[in-house]
Design an enzyme around this catalytic site. Structure first.
Site, mmCIF file in Angstrom:
data_model
loop_
_atom_site.group_PDB
_atom_site.id
_atom_site.type_symbol
_atom_site.label_atom_id
_atom_site.label_comp_id
_atom_site.label_asym_id
_atom_site.label_seq_id
_atom_site.Cartn_x
_atom_site.Cartn_y
_atom_site.Cartn_z
ATOM 1 N N LYS A 164 5.355 2.197 -2.891
ATOM 2 C CA LYS A 164 5.265 3.575 -3.395
ATOM 3 C C LYS A 164 5.490 3.525 -4.894
ATOM 4 C CE LYS A 164 4.795 7.660 -1.388
ATOM 5 N NZ LYS A 164 4.093 7.829 -0.113
ATOM 6 N N LYS A 172 0.848 -1.208 0.000
ATOM 7 C CA LYS A 172 0.000 0.000 0.000
ATOM 8 C C LYS A 172 0.865 1.232 0.000
ATOM 9 C CE LYS A 172 -4.067 2.008 0.471
ATOM 10 N NZ LYS A 172 -3.716 2.937 -0.635
HETATM 11 N N1 LIG Z 1 -1.356 13.150 0.249
HETATM 12 C C1 LIG Z 1 -1.297 12.272 1.217
HETATM 13 O O1 LIG Z 1 -2.269 11.546 1.481
HETATM 14 C C2 LIG Z 1 -0.063 12.127 2.048
HETATM 15 C C3 LIG Z 1 -0.114 11.283 3.166
HETATM 16 C C4 LIG Z 1 1.024 11.149 3.963
HETATM 17 C C5 LIG Z 1 2.171 11.843 3.647
HETATM 18 N N2 LIG Z 1 2.198 12.629 2.535
HETATM 19 C C6 LIG Z 1 3.446 13.327 2.282
HETATM 20 O O2 LIG Z 1 3.217 14.734 2.493
HETATM 21 C C7 LIG Z 1 4.104 15.491 1.645
HETATM 22 C C8 LIG Z 1 3.286 16.446 0.808
HETATM 23 O O3 LIG Z 1 2.367 15.684 0.016
HETATM 24 P P1 LIG Z 1 1.048 16.326 -0.597
HETATM 25 O O4 LIG Z 1 0.143 15.199 -0.856
HETATM 26 O O5 LIG Z 1 0.600 17.474 0.239
HETATM 27 O O6 LIG Z 1 1.607 16.845 -1.978
HETATM 28 P P2 LIG Z 1 1.048 18.052 -2.867
HETATM 29 O O7 LIG Z 1 -0.421 18.167 -2.665
HETATM 30 O O8 LIG Z 1 1.567 17.818 -4.228
HETATM 31 O O9 LIG Z 1 1.718 19.336 -2.219
HETATM 32 C C9 LIG Z 1 3.094 19.450 -2.098
HETATM 33 C C10 LIG Z 1 3.386 20.843 -1.573
HETATM 34 O O10 LIG Z 1 4.781 20.924 -1.323
HETATM 35 C C11 LIG Z 1 5.298 22.064 -2.034
HETATM 36 N N3 LIG Z 1 6.677 21.783 -2.416
HETATM 37 C C12 LIG Z 1 7.137 20.954 -3.372
HETATM 38 N N4 LIG Z 1 8.476 20.978 -3.423
HETATM 39 C C13 LIG Z 1 8.847 21.839 -2.457
HETATM 40 C C14 LIG Z 1 10.081 22.306 -1.992
HETATM 41 N N5 LIG Z 1 11.233 21.892 -2.563
HETATM 42 N N6 LIG Z 1 10.082 23.174 -0.965
HETATM 43 C C15 LIG Z 1 8.936 23.612 -0.405
HETATM 44 N N7 LIG Z 1 7.731 23.222 -0.808
HETATM 45 C C16 LIG Z 1 7.698 22.354 -1.801
HETATM 46 C C17 LIG Z 1 4.390 22.241 -3.220
HETATM 47 O O11 LIG Z 1 4.503 23.550 -3.731
HETATM 48 P P3 LIG Z 1 3.815 23.946 -5.141
HETATM 49 O O12 LIG Z 1 2.337 23.951 -4.894
HETATM 50 O O13 LIG Z 1 4.373 25.276 -5.407
HETATM 51 O O14 LIG Z 1 4.250 22.897 -6.117
HETATM 52 C C18 LIG Z 1 3.049 21.953 -2.557
HETATM 53 O O15 LIG Z 1 2.618 23.086 -1.842
HETATM 54 C C19 LIG Z 1 4.918 14.441 0.874
HETATM 55 O O16 LIG Z 1 6.074 14.155 1.588
HETATM 56 C C20 LIG Z 1 3.994 13.227 0.872
HETATM 57 O O17 LIG Z 1 4.703 12.030 0.677
HETATM 58 C C21 LIG Z 1 1.123 12.794 1.741
HETATM 59 N N1 LIG Z 2 0.876 8.875 0.049
HETATM 60 C C1 LIG Z 2 0.337 8.742 1.358
HETATM 61 C C2 LIG Z 2 -0.929 7.906 1.435
HETATM 62 C C3 LIG Z 2 -0.745 6.434 1.203
HETATM 63 C C4 LIG Z 2 -2.053 5.651 1.097
HETATM 64 O O1 LIG Z 2 -3.095 6.142 1.478
HETATM 65 O O2 LIG Z 2 -1.936 4.524 0.617
HETATM 66 C C5 LIG Z 2 1.403 8.397 2.382
HETATM 67 O O3 LIG Z 2 2.551 8.651 2.187
HETATM 68 O O4 LIG Z 2 1.103 7.939 3.462
#
Ligand SMILES: NC(=O)c1ccc[n+]([C@@H]2O[C@H](COP(=O)([O-])OP(=O)(O)OC[C@H]3O[C@@H](n4cnc5c(N)ncnc54)[C@H](OP(=O)(O)O)[C@@H]3O)[C@@H](O)[C@H]2O)c1
Ligand SMILES: N[C@@H](CCC(=O)O)C(=O)O
Length: 425
Positions: free
Chosen positions: A115, A79
């Site tokens: 991933k 996942k």
């Molecule tokens: N989405 C999920 O469900 C989820 C769950 C757990 C963890 N995460 C983690 O959370 C983080 C963000 O994910 P997201 O889903 O929020 O992605 P996202 O919606 O694509 O947003 C990413 C954000 O980070 C900014 N960014 C990208 N590169 C950057 C840099 N070098 N310095 C500063 N800001 C930067 C982007 O700016 P711009 O808008 O200007 O491009 C955007 O505001 C990642 O590490 C991801 O793996 C995500």
């Molecule tokens: N991309 C998210 C969500 C993963 C998922 O929901 O499977 C993470 O880093 O946790």
């Protein structure tokens, strides 16, 4: 086609895989595991690298690189998210897949870790082009994904629409509709209520618990949030709703600051990819690198890996760092923050809300009754608080950092699954 954005101003270091391997090695040492078991836990079970030919809207052809790494599936199907970013590499995806394994094990979600990534800057491609890239990528990795095999979800640069395209491409290939092949899909296709905000809500649940643990009332606290996407924007908003004064936010191209607190009701006026962060009345632009070192109680890096490294860790002034992003703190920086007494709530705990609600979504597909948004939020809150309490208890009992306690718990659960199933070579 969208206009090309300005060049990013935040420099990144490489090496998330080194950081992930170092964290695993530390946990293995604390657990006193032998070299064979360490090797088994370090190595991905399955990896796929694919080429994705794309005919662009202007008729030219590009060939993009894509990956899917399944780090472990000893506790259930693999996942993890799918990332569209110019920085995607096989090693980055390997690190992110390993962190997914530990995250699912830590929160006791019955999945392994995976991933995916495509090396592409989605801001430079039209929606039609992104649809073609997603569908071709899905066709290429089709043999190794499926509702009981490996279930993608959103990550950087992807969203509900991307998940809908994957679901459609997968379903068209197998000849029937398979909603459970992805999570984080639109509600109209079987997505869960509360999934888009789940990661941010989870970040804020543990952030508030960490503030309380450090004796700081939410109403007295200040925060800075790096990254203003799916995780960062919600984190800023929910922190503000909890009474925390959010003084700075940033995206890839700029940052804004207001010492009295950003005006969150204007949050939706925010426009990304314009070269500046806009839509915050009364806020001043600041250097995005400065955001990390502001004098705040709480720092939430919610963008990309390795932003807190040995070059800036000495200057971090926050009392608490809550890792909304995966891998924002390098191993070197982690050590510096520990020495300086800064409490780091690790990614595999802090940002687990997304995969928790992904699990709800996956399970709900087979249920007659679907949880309301409030029910999803309550279940999420209870799992996040339980996760926080168990990690904190172990850290105190064994004199470990929160990252060590979280990783030791997760790694031991995965190792137990291997040993109980008899997969040990
Ligand atoms: N989405 C999920 O469900 C989820 C769950 C757990 C963890 N995460 C983690 O959370 C983080 C963000 O994910 P997201 O889903 O929020 O992605 P996202 O919606 O694509 O947003 C990413 C954000 O980070 C900014 N960014 C990208 N590169 C950057 C840099 N070098 N310095 C500063 N800001 C930067 C982007 O700016 P711009 O808008 O200007 O491009 C955007 O505001 C990642 O590490 C991801 O793996 C995500
Ligand atoms: N991309 C998210 C969500 C993963 C998922 O929901 O499977 C993470 O880093 O946790």
């Amino acid at each position: 086609m969208t206009t090309a954005p300005a060049a990013p101003v935040i420099a990144r270091t490489n090496g998330p895989l080194d950081d992930a391997l170092k964290q695993l090695a530390d946990a293995v040492g604390l657990l006193n595991y032998d070299e064979g078991l360490h090797h088994l836990l370090a190595k991905p079970r399955r990896e796929m690298a694919v080429s994705i030919p794309l005919r662009r809207d202007n008729g030219t052809i590009e060939v993009l690189s894509g990956y899917r790494v399944q780090h472990n599936f000893s506790r259930g199907p693999a996942k993890g998210g799918l990332r569209f970013s110019p920085d995607v590499s096989l090693d980055e995806v390997r690190a992110l897949a390993m962190w997914m394994t530990w995250k699912c094990a830590l929160l006791d979600v019955p999945y392994g870790g995976a991933k995916g990534g495509v090396t592409i800057d989605p801001a430079r491609y039209s929606s039609n082009e992104l649809s073609r890239v997603t569908r071709r990528y899905t066709n290429e990795i089709l043999p190794i994904i499926g509702p009981d095999v490996d279930i993608p979800a959103p990550d950087i640069g992807t969203d509900e629409q991307t998940m809908a395209w994957i679901m459609d491409a997968y379903s068209a290939n197998v000849g029937y509709t398979v909603p459970a092949v992805v999570t984080g899909k639109p509600v109209s296709l079987g997505g869960s209520l509360g999934r888009p905000s789940a990661t941010s809500r989870g970040v804020v649940h543990v952030a508030l618990a960490a503030l309380s643990y450090r004796g700081i009332a939410a109403s007295d606290a200040t925060a800075a949030v790096q990254g203003f996407g799916k995780v960062g924007a919600g984190s800023a908003q929910f922190l503000a709703e909890a009474g925390v004064r959010v003084v700075a936010v940033s995206d890839q191209y700029g940052a804004v600051h207001n010492e009295f607190g950003l005006d969150m009701p204007s949050l939706h006026a925010y426009v990304s990819n314009t070269g500046t962060v806009s839509g915050f009345a009364g806020a001043d632009p600041i250097d995005p690198n400065e955001l990390l070192t502001l004098d705040v109680d709480l720092l939430v890096p919610a963008a990309v890996e390795s932003v807190i490294d040995a070059t800036n860790a000495h200057r971090i002034q926050a009392t608490i760092v809550v890792e909304g992003a995966n891998g924002p703190t390098t191993a070197d920086a982690d050590e510096i923050l520990r020495e300086r007494g800064i409490l780091v709530v690790p990614d595999i705990l802090a940002n687990a809300g997304g995969v928790i609600v992904s699990y709800f979504e996956w399970v709900q597909g087979n249920q007659a009754y679907w949880w309301t948004a409030d029910e999803v939020d309550q279940r999420l809150a209870s799992r996040m608080k339980q996760g926080w309490t168990s990690v904190l208890d172990m850290a105190i009992r064994r004199d470990l950092t929160l990252r060590e306690a979280a990783t030791v718990t997760a790694v031991s659960r995965v190792a137990d699954a291997h040993l109980t199933r008899g997969l040990y070579p």
